[in-house]
Motif scaffolding. Sequence first.
Motif, PDB file in Angstrom:
ATOM      1  N   PHE A  22      51.049 -10.310  22.621  1.00 12.14           N
ATOM      2  CA  PHE A  22      51.715 -10.271  23.701  1.00 12.14           C
ATOM      3  C   PHE A  22      53.229 -10.997  23.846  1.00 12.14           C
ATOM      4  N   GLY A  23      54.053 -10.298  24.520  1.00 15.25           N
ATOM      5  CA  GLY A  23      55.472 -11.025  24.768  1.00 15.25           C
ATOM      6  C   GLY A  23      56.660 -10.548  23.920  1.00 15.25           C
ATOM      7  N   THR A  24      56.214  -9.728  22.845  1.00 10.61           N
ATOM      8  CA  THR A  24      57.089  -9.386  21.781  1.00 10.61           C
ATOM      9  C   THR A  24      58.155  -8.249  22.380  1.00 10.61           C
ATOM     10  N   LYS A  25      57.772  -7.358  23.032  1.00 11.87           N
ATOM     11  CA  LYS A  25      58.400  -6.552  23.764  1.00 11.87           C
ATOM     12  C   LYS A  25      59.503  -7.087  24.873  1.00 11.87           C
ATOM     13  N   GLU A  26      59.076  -8.161  25.373  1.00 12.00           N
ATOM     14  CA  GLU A  26      60.071  -8.791  26.254  1.00 12.00           C
ATOM     15  C   GLU A  26      61.131  -9.484  25.549  1.00 12.00           C
ATOM     16  N   ILE A  27      60.994  -9.913  24.226  1.00 14.31           N
ATOM     17  CA  ILE A  27      61.743 -10.781  23.487  1.00 14.31           C
ATOM     18  C   ILE A  27      62.790  -9.788  22.843  1.00 14.31           C
ATOM     19  N   LEU A  28      62.441  -8.719  22.351  1.00 20.50           N
ATOM     20  CA  LEU A  28      63.268  -7.554  21.838  1.00 20.50           C
ATOM     21  C   LEU A  28      62.918  -6.390  22.262  1.00 20.50           C
ATOM     22  N   PRO A  29      63.439  -5.973  23.571  1.00 23.43           N
ATOM     23  CA  PRO A  29      62.908  -4.575  24.140  1.00 23.43           C
ATOM     24  C   PRO A  29      63.859  -3.545  23.255  1.00 23.43           C
ATOM     25  N   ASN A  30      63.334  -2.267  23.375  1.00 27.38           N
ATOM     26  CA  ASN A  30      64.183  -1.143  22.942  1.00 27.38           C
ATOM     27  C   ASN A  30      65.444  -0.728  23.590  1.00 27.38           C
ATOM     28  N   LYS A  31      65.573  -1.077  24.689  1.00 25.39           N
ATOM     29  CA  LYS A  31      67.025  -1.086  25.552  1.00 25.39           C
ATOM     30  C   LYS A  31      66.873  -2.360  26.306  1.00 25.39           C
ATOM     31  N   PRO A  32      68.183  -2.999  26.448  1.00 27.01           N
ATOM     32  CA  PRO A  32      69.489  -2.669  25.556  1.00 27.01           C
ATOM     33  C   PRO A  32      69.482  -3.086  23.951  1.00 27.01           C
ATOM     34  N   LYS A  33      70.130  -2.296  23.425  1.00 25.15           N
ATOM     35  CA  LYS A  33      70.359  -2.633  21.987  1.00 25.15           C
ATOM     36  C   LYS A  33      71.133  -3.890  21.513  1.00 25.15           C
ATOM     37  N   LEU A  34      70.535  -4.641  20.694  1.00 23.23           N
ATOM     38  CA  LEU A  34      71.017  -5.769  20.147  1.00 23.23           C
ATOM     39  C   LEU A  34      70.994  -6.869  21.039  1.00 23.23           C
ATOM     40  N   TRP A  35      69.909  -6.918  21.888  1.00 22.29           N
ATOM     41  CA  TRP A  35      69.793  -7.605  23.113  1.00 22.29           C
ATOM     42  C   TRP A  35      68.440  -8.506  22.667  1.00 22.29           C
ATOM     43  N   ALA A  36      68.313  -9.828  22.864  1.00 25.47           N
ATOM     44  CA  ALA A  36      66.926 -10.331  23.178  1.00 25.47           C
ATOM     45  C   ALA A  36      66.837 -11.625  23.980  1.00 25.47           C
ATOM     46  N   ARG A  37      65.753 -11.970  24.181  1.00 27.33           N
ATOM     47  CA  ARG A  37      65.693 -13.413  25.149  1.00 27.33           C
ATOM     48  C   ARG A  37      64.266 -14.206  24.702  1.00 27.33           C
ATOM     49  N   PRO A  38      64.251 -15.365  24.721  1.00 25.57           N
ATOM     50  CA  PRO A  38      63.131 -16.296  24.196  1.00 25.57           C
ATOM     51  C   PRO A  38      61.923 -16.131  25.164  1.00 25.57           C
ATOM     52  N   LYS A  39      60.751 -16.196  24.544  1.00 21.68           N
ATOM     53  CA  LYS A  39      59.460 -16.284  25.459  1.00 21.68           C
ATOM     54  C   LYS A  39      58.422 -16.558  24.322  1.00 21.68           C
ATOM     55  N   THR A  40      57.514 -17.301  24.902  1.00 20.65           N
ATOM     56  CA  THR A  40      56.325 -17.538  24.202  1.00 20.65           C
ATOM     57  C   THR A  40      55.529 -16.343  23.627  1.00 20.65           C
ATOM     58  N   ILE A  41      55.047 -16.439  22.641  1.00 23.49           N
ATOM     59  CA  ILE A  41      54.257 -15.277  21.834  1.00 23.49           C
ATOM     60  C   ILE A  41      52.775 -15.577  21.757  1.00 23.49           C
ATOM     61  N   ARG A  42      51.748 -14.665  22.450  1.00 19.48           N
ATOM     62  CA  ARG A  42      50.558 -14.944  22.318  1.00 19.48           C
ATOM     63  C   ARG A  42      49.931 -13.921  21.280  1.00 19.48           C
ATOM     64  N   TYR A  43      49.163 -14.400  20.578  1.00 20.81           N
ATOM     65  CA  TYR A  43      48.163 -13.672  19.572  1.00 20.81           C
ATOM     66  C   TYR A  43      46.848 -14.001  19.459  1.00 20.81           C
ATOM     67  N   HIS A  44      46.082 -12.814  20.051  1.00 19.89           N
ATOM     68  CA  HIS A  44      44.638 -13.130  20.151  1.00 19.89           C
ATOM     69  C   HIS A  44      44.090 -12.206  19.474  1.00 19.89           C
ATOM     70  N   PHE A  45      43.056 -12.998  18.499  1.00 22.28           N
ATOM     71  CA  PHE A  45      42.071 -12.077  17.931  1.00 22.28           C
ATOM     72  C   PHE A  45      40.908 -12.049  18.588  1.00 22.28           C
ATOM     73  N   LEU A  46      40.261 -10.817  18.376  1.00 20.08           N
ATOM     74  CA  LEU A  46      39.043 -10.513  19.283  1.00 20.08           C
ATOM     75  C   LEU A  46      37.811 -10.352  18.551  1.00 20.08           C
ATOM     76  N   GLU A  47      36.788 -10.193  19.170  1.00 19.02           N
ATOM     77  CA  GLU A  47      35.590 -10.302  18.257  1.00 19.02           C
ATOM     78  C   GLU A  47      35.340  -9.338  17.231  1.00 19.02           C
ATOM     79  N   PRO A  48      34.971  -9.517  15.999  1.00 18.85           N
ATOM     80  CA  PRO A  48      34.723  -8.546  14.740  1.00 18.85           C
ATOM     81  C   PRO A  48      34.040  -7.421  15.107  1.00 18.85           C
ATOM     82  N   ILE A  49      34.372  -6.240  14.593  1.00 16.32           N
ATOM     83  CA  ILE A  49      33.518  -5.096  14.728  1.00 16.32           C
ATOM     84  C   ILE A  49      32.860  -4.600  13.370  1.00 16.32           C
ATOM     85  N   PRO A  50      31.545  -4.809  13.275  1.00 16.10           N
ATOM     86  CA  PRO A  50      31.077  -4.402  11.726  1.00 16.10           C
ATOM     87  C   PRO A  50      31.197  -2.828  11.523  1.00 16.10           C
TER      88      PRO A  50
END
Length: 247
Positions: A191-219
């Motif tokens: 979560f959050g990476t699309k807000e950090i570096l969106p597709n538009k506008p080009k060469l534009w970014a902003r700081p934001k905390t990134i959340r990285y969640h691992f879900l339960e394994p599927i056998p």
Amino acid sequence: MNIFKRIAGHLYFFAGMILFVATMLVVMLPAGIALFFPEPRRARIIHPTYKIWMSIFLPLVGCPVRRKGKHHFKKGENYVVVVNHNSLVDIPVSTPWIPGPNKTLAKVEMARIPLFGIIYRAGSILVDRKADASRKESFTRMQETLRLGIHLCLYPEGTRNKSTAPLQPFYDGAFIAAIRAQKPIVPAVIFGTKEILPNKPKLWARPKTIRYHFLEPIPTKGLSMSDRHELKEKVFRIMESYIIQHA
């Protein structure tokens, strides 16, 4: 977007790129050395190197990573980790924060970029998507990676999701690899990476905390190739529901 926010975002983007390149030059040495070693030793050199790099770079640019669900990775086991893909920022986030050495599938064009290509080759399984022989070879190398006890990190959407939908339709590759190797799949959501570096506008970014969640394994034990579509849809539904619930 007002003019001040636009200018600030462009300045932030270029400052971040300068810092990325500066820190990358330091990482090139261990990455270059790692290329002289076979797997799995290469991955065991590369993974902590890249994790240290991103543990420094991302907080410096105001984008710290917060992980959840590490306990799903059991000691002595390896997995096929499937991750959603919203932004180029996903690439330096996804593999370093997987608990343990891992390889990702990457376009061969990225390895041709001067300097950066060394880092890409060291940590990736390269594929030329336009060549049938290269695609077949990539499947062989993915199976060898899993056999060696290394995780695979794959983006089942195939490319960045530029739509407003939570996910794009999945390709079969990750699920074929998991079934062939009889390895569990760990769905993972960033979560959050699309807000950090969106597709538009080009060469534009902003700081934001990134959340990285691992879900339960599927056998996948006992599954055959005929089950791949059902497996793919199951993982898709789990990830889509989680994104909608936690976005």
